[in-house]
Design a protein around this motif. Structure first.
Motif, PDB file in Angstrom:
ATOM      1  N   ALA A 125       0.800  -1.235   0.000  1.00 35.79           N
ATOM      2  CA  ALA A 125       0.000   0.000   0.000  1.00 35.79           C
ATOM      3  C   ALA A 125       0.829   1.280   0.000  1.00 35.79           C
ATOM      4  N   ASN A 126       2.050   1.238   0.523  1.00 35.14           N
ATOM      5  CA  ASN A 126       2.901   2.436   0.581  1.00 35.14           C
ATOM      6  C   ASN A 126       4.324   2.024   0.964  1.00 35.14           C
ATOM      7  N   GLY A 127       5.228   2.981   0.904  1.00 38.50           N
ATOM      8  CA  GLY A 127       6.632   2.684   1.175  1.00 38.50           C
ATOM      9  C   GLY A 127       6.935   2.431   2.641  1.00 38.50           C
ATOM     10  N   THR A 128       6.082   2.936   3.528  1.00 39.98           N
ATOM     11  CA  THR A 128       6.281   2.702   4.963  1.00 39.98           C
ATOM     12  C   THR A 128       5.920   1.259   5.307  1.00 39.98           C
ATOM     13  N   ASP A 129       4.752   0.812   4.850  1.00 36.99           N
ATOM     14  CA  ASP A 129       4.365  -0.590   5.052  1.00 36.99           C
ATOM     15  C   ASP A 129       5.399  -1.519   4.427  1.00 36.99           C
TER      16      ASP A 129
ATOM     17  N   THR B  32      16.845  11.150   7.876  1.00 39.58           N
ATOM     18  CA  THR B  32      16.032  10.509   6.848  1.00 39.58           C
ATOM     19  C   THR B  32      14.597  10.938   7.071  1.00 39.58           C
ATOM     20  N   PHE B  33      13.709  10.570   6.138  1.00 36.24           N
ATOM     21  CA  PHE B  33      12.293  10.806   6.410  1.00 36.24           C
ATOM     22  C   PHE B  33      11.876   9.890   7.568  1.00 36.24           C
ATOM     23  N   TYR B  34      11.035  10.435   8.431  1.00 41.09           N
ATOM     24  CA  TYR B  34      10.596   9.763   9.654  1.00 41.09           C
ATOM     25  C   TYR B  34      10.173   8.304   9.437  1.00 41.09           C
ATOM     26  N   ALA B  35       9.533   8.029   8.283  1.00 32.78           N
ATOM     27  CA  ALA B  35       8.975   6.696   8.030  1.00 32.78           C
ATOM     28  C   ALA B  35      10.031   5.594   8.056  1.00 32.78           C
ATOM     29  N   SER B  36      11.278   5.912   7.671  1.00 28.18           N
ATOM     30  CA  SER B  36      12.326   4.867   7.662  1.00 28.18           C
ATOM     31  C   SER B  36      12.447   4.236   9.032  1.00 28.18           C
ATOM     32  N   ALA B  37      12.324   5.051  10.080  1.00 25.64           N
ATOM     33  CA  ALA B  37      12.468   4.554  11.456  1.00 25.64           C
ATOM     34  C   ALA B  37      11.123   4.149  12.059  1.00 25.64           C
TER      35      ALA B  37
ATOM     36  N   GLU C 285      17.301  -2.294   2.225  1.00 25.62           N
ATOM     37  CA  GLU C 285      17.600  -1.046   1.524  1.00 25.62           C
ATOM     38  C   GLU C 285      16.316  -0.241   1.360  1.00 25.62           C
ATOM     39  N   ASP C 286      16.248   0.913   2.014  1.00 27.95           N
ATOM     40  CA  ASP C 286      15.102   1.813   1.837  1.00 27.95           C
ATOM     41  C   ASP C 286      15.414   2.693   0.618  1.00 27.95           C
ATOM     42  N   ALA C 287      14.884   2.266  -0.528  1.00 31.40           N
ATOM     43  CA  ALA C 287      15.173   2.958  -1.788  1.00 31.40           C
ATOM     44  C   ALA C 287      13.996   3.831  -2.219  1.00 31.40           C
ATOM     45  N   ALA C 288      13.196   4.269  -1.232  1.00 33.74           N
ATOM     46  CA  ALA C 288      12.006   5.068  -1.560  1.00 33.74           C
ATOM     47  C   ALA C 288      12.357   6.282  -2.424  1.00 33.74           C
ATOM     48  N   GLN C 289      13.531   6.872  -2.177  1.00 31.70           N
ATOM     49  CA  GLN C 289      13.891   8.105  -2.896  1.00 31.70           C
ATOM     50  C   GLN C 289      14.810   7.840  -4.082  1.00 31.70           C
ATOM     51  N   ALA C 290      15.109   6.558  -4.367  1.00 31.80           N
ATOM     52  CA  ALA C 290      16.239   6.327  -5.282  1.00 31.80           C
ATOM     53  C   ALA C 290      15.952   5.414  -6.456  1.00 31.80           C
TER      54      ALA C 290
ATOM     55  N   LEU D  66      10.429   0.322  -2.010  1.00 33.21           N
ATOM     56  CA  LEU D  66      10.175   1.502  -2.830  1.00 33.21           C
ATOM     57  C   LEU D  66       8.877   2.167  -2.391  1.00 33.21           C
ATOM     58  N   SER D  67       8.772   3.465  -2.717  1.00 28.87           N
ATOM     59  CA  SER D  67       7.527   4.209  -2.511  1.00 28.87           C
ATOM     60  C   SER D  67       7.116   4.795  -3.856  1.00 28.87           C
ATOM     61  N   PHE D  68       5.814   4.779  -4.120  1.00 31.95           N
ATOM     62  CA  PHE D  68       5.300   5.421  -5.336  1.00 31.95           C
ATOM     63  C   PHE D  68       4.493   6.661  -5.000  1.00 31.95           C
TER      64      PHE D  68
ATOM     65  N   SER E   2       5.362  12.399  -5.519  1.00 31.12           N
ATOM     66  CA  SER E   2       6.551  13.215  -5.825  1.00 31.12           C
ATOM     67  C   SER E   2       7.799  12.375  -6.069  1.00 31.12           C
ATOM     68  N   LYS E   3       7.722  11.065  -5.914  1.00 36.28           N
ATOM     69  CA  LYS E   3       8.930  10.227  -6.026  1.00 36.28           C
ATOM     70  C   LYS E   3       9.396  10.097  -7.486  1.00 36.28           C
ATOM     71  N   ASN E   4      10.597   9.523  -7.676  1.00 32.00           N
ATOM     72  CA  ASN E   4      11.127   9.378  -9.044  1.00 32.00           C
ATOM     73  C   ASN E   4      10.162   8.592  -9.931  1.00 32.00           C
TER      74      ASN E   4
HETATM   75  C1  LIG Z   1      13.341   7.628   2.697  1.00 35.35           C
HETATM   76  C2  LIG Z   1      11.877   7.305   2.745  1.00 35.35           C
HETATM   77  N1  LIG Z   1      11.473   6.154   3.318  1.00 35.35           N
HETATM   78  C3  LIG Z   1      10.181   5.815   3.369  1.00 35.35           C
HETATM   79  C4  LIG Z   1       9.197   6.619   2.839  1.00 35.35           C
HETATM   80  C5  LIG Z   1       7.770   6.221   3.008  1.00 35.35           C
HETATM   81  O1  LIG Z   1       7.078   6.076   1.830  1.00 35.35           O
HETATM   82  P1  LIG Z   1       5.480   6.288   1.809  1.00 35.35           P
HETATM   83  O2  LIG Z   1       5.209   7.745   1.892  1.00 35.35           O
HETATM   84  O3  LIG Z   1       5.080   5.691   0.480  1.00 35.35           O
HETATM   85  O4  LIG Z   1       4.910   5.524   2.949  1.00 35.35           O
HETATM   86  C6  LIG Z   1       9.570   7.817   2.201  1.00 35.35           C
HETATM   87  C7  LIG Z   1       8.631   8.721   1.530  1.00 35.35           C
HETATM   88  O5  LIG Z   1       7.653   9.187   1.829  1.00 35.35           O
HETATM   89  C8  LIG Z   1      10.935   8.178   2.178  1.00 35.35           C
HETATM   90  O6  LIG Z   1      11.331   9.326   1.620  1.00 35.35           O
END
Ligand SMILES: Cc1ncc(COP(=O)(O)O)c(C=O)c1O
Length: 361
Positions: free
Chosen positions: A58-62, A85-90, A152-157, A176-178, A181-183
């Protein structure tokens, strides 16, 4: 000339008609969740990344939480994760039942290194989340050589690479995250887990659907975390264009260098062997926080990222562990994202650099 921080609309212009057609086809199909579009997108993305399996969620955090659990991470385990990093990584770590232990990053690449990770290892460390920050690519192999599993959290890469391998395909699993605003940005939330490990992928598929393989027996408490058909169908239209857009991002970075940006600010440095498709172009300047409103006032998009690093966020007080992280604290104050997009031209770069040059010190 105004130059926005992002331009997500212009690259999509030539694809609008095709996107509308595909959206209409999904509406007509009556299949909306985990159907043929998701299956086809997973196969096409696996092919692009060079991995055996992709699991849409459903998203890059999940994606991070599910991947950690599928790697066997759970209560009693520590997971090393950068604070810059963006909060979601942690945030995804306690969601998997484990404890985040924060590590520092390299001051020029913004990424974790084998040294910063080593300094944060504990006897309970079960995994490390290497974040490919701003489109740079963290050295996953060097970190794996410490004897610890890498997520590897490649959400931004997505679209970046390291030594010829795609970001997202490094480590035991990549996420990955879609987010739009992502790539590779969709039209709502979406995410994916990429891996060569068939069992990990199977567990992730189970976890995304309430811990069930057959939709009748529930083997574990999982999630409702599925990529939907509409997102998958639209992302399939975008994926063949990703490399062209990433080439535009790389060209934009070259325009900045050629326009002399390095004379005024600290430029981001690629990790050794990396070819970043910069998601954000983040410079360093001791007066970044004064520069930010000055640039915005003249129509140049500028934004400081992660001014409060994750280990200093209130929610992490009782949840995480952190020693001194001097580089993180320094970057939180001195970073500034300036415009970046696949269509940022030489003229845009010259405009941005001249605004920075002319800003009062
Ligand atoms: C580095 C990083 N990790 C995780 C996420 C989480 O992705 P999402 O917003 O799809 O849950 C993001 C982006 O939002 C991100 O930039």
């Amino acid at each position: 000339m105004a130059v926005p921080l992002f331009d997500t609309a212009t690259p999509l212009e030539p694809l609008r008609e095709r996107l509308r057609e595909r959206a209409a086809a999904v509406l007509d199909s009556g299949r909306f969740v985990l159907g043929p579009e998701v299956e086809a997108f997973e196969a096409e993305l696996a092919d692009y990344l060079g991995v055996r399996q992709v699991v849409g969620v459903a998203n890059g955090t999940d994606a991070i939480t599910i991947a950690l659990r599928a790697m066997g991470v759970g209560p009693g385990d520590d997971v090393v994760v950068p604070s810059f990093t963006f909060y979601a990584s942690a945030e995804a770590v306690p969601a998997a039942g484990a404890r985040p232990v924060f590590c520092d990053v390299d001051p020029q690449t913004f990424c974790v290194t084998a040294d910063t990770v080593r300094a944060a290892l504990t006897p309970a460390t079960r995994a490390v989340i290497t974040v490919d920050l701003f489109g740079n690519v963290a050295p996953a192999e060097e970190i794996e050589a410490l004897g610890v599993a890498v997520l590897e959290d490649a959400a931004q890469a997505v679209g970046s690479s390291l030594q010829g391998r795609r970001a997202g395909a490094l480590g035991r699993a990549g996420t990955l995250s879609f987010f739009p605003s992502k790539n590779l940005g969709g039209f709502g939330d979406g995410g994916a887990i990429a891996t060569d490990d068939e069992r990990l992928a199977e567990t992730a598929r189970e976890l995304r659907f309430h811990g069930s393989r057959d939709k009748r027996t529930h083997e574990r408490a999982g999630y409702n975390s599925r990529l939907d058909e509409l997102q998958a169908a639209l992302l399939r239209v975008l994926l063949p264009h990703l490399d062209t857009w990433c080439a535009g991002r790389r060209a934009a970075a070259r325009h900045y260098v050629e326009a002399g940006l390095g004379d005024y600010v600290g430029l981001p440095r690629a990790v050794e062997g990396a070819d970043p498709a910069w998601h954000l172009y983040v410079i360093r300047h001791p007066l970044a926080q004064r520069l930010e409103p000055v640039l915005n006032r003249v129509g140049i998009g500028a934004r400081g990222y992660y001014r409060t690093p994750v280990h200093r966020q209130p929610a992490m007080r009782g949840l995480g562990e952190a020693g001194p992280l001097p580089v993180t604290d320094e970057l939180a104050a001195s970073n500034l994202a300036i415009p970046m997009s696949p269509v940022l031209s030489r003229a845009h770069a010259v405009e941005v650099v001249s605004a920075i040059r002319g800003a009062p010190a």
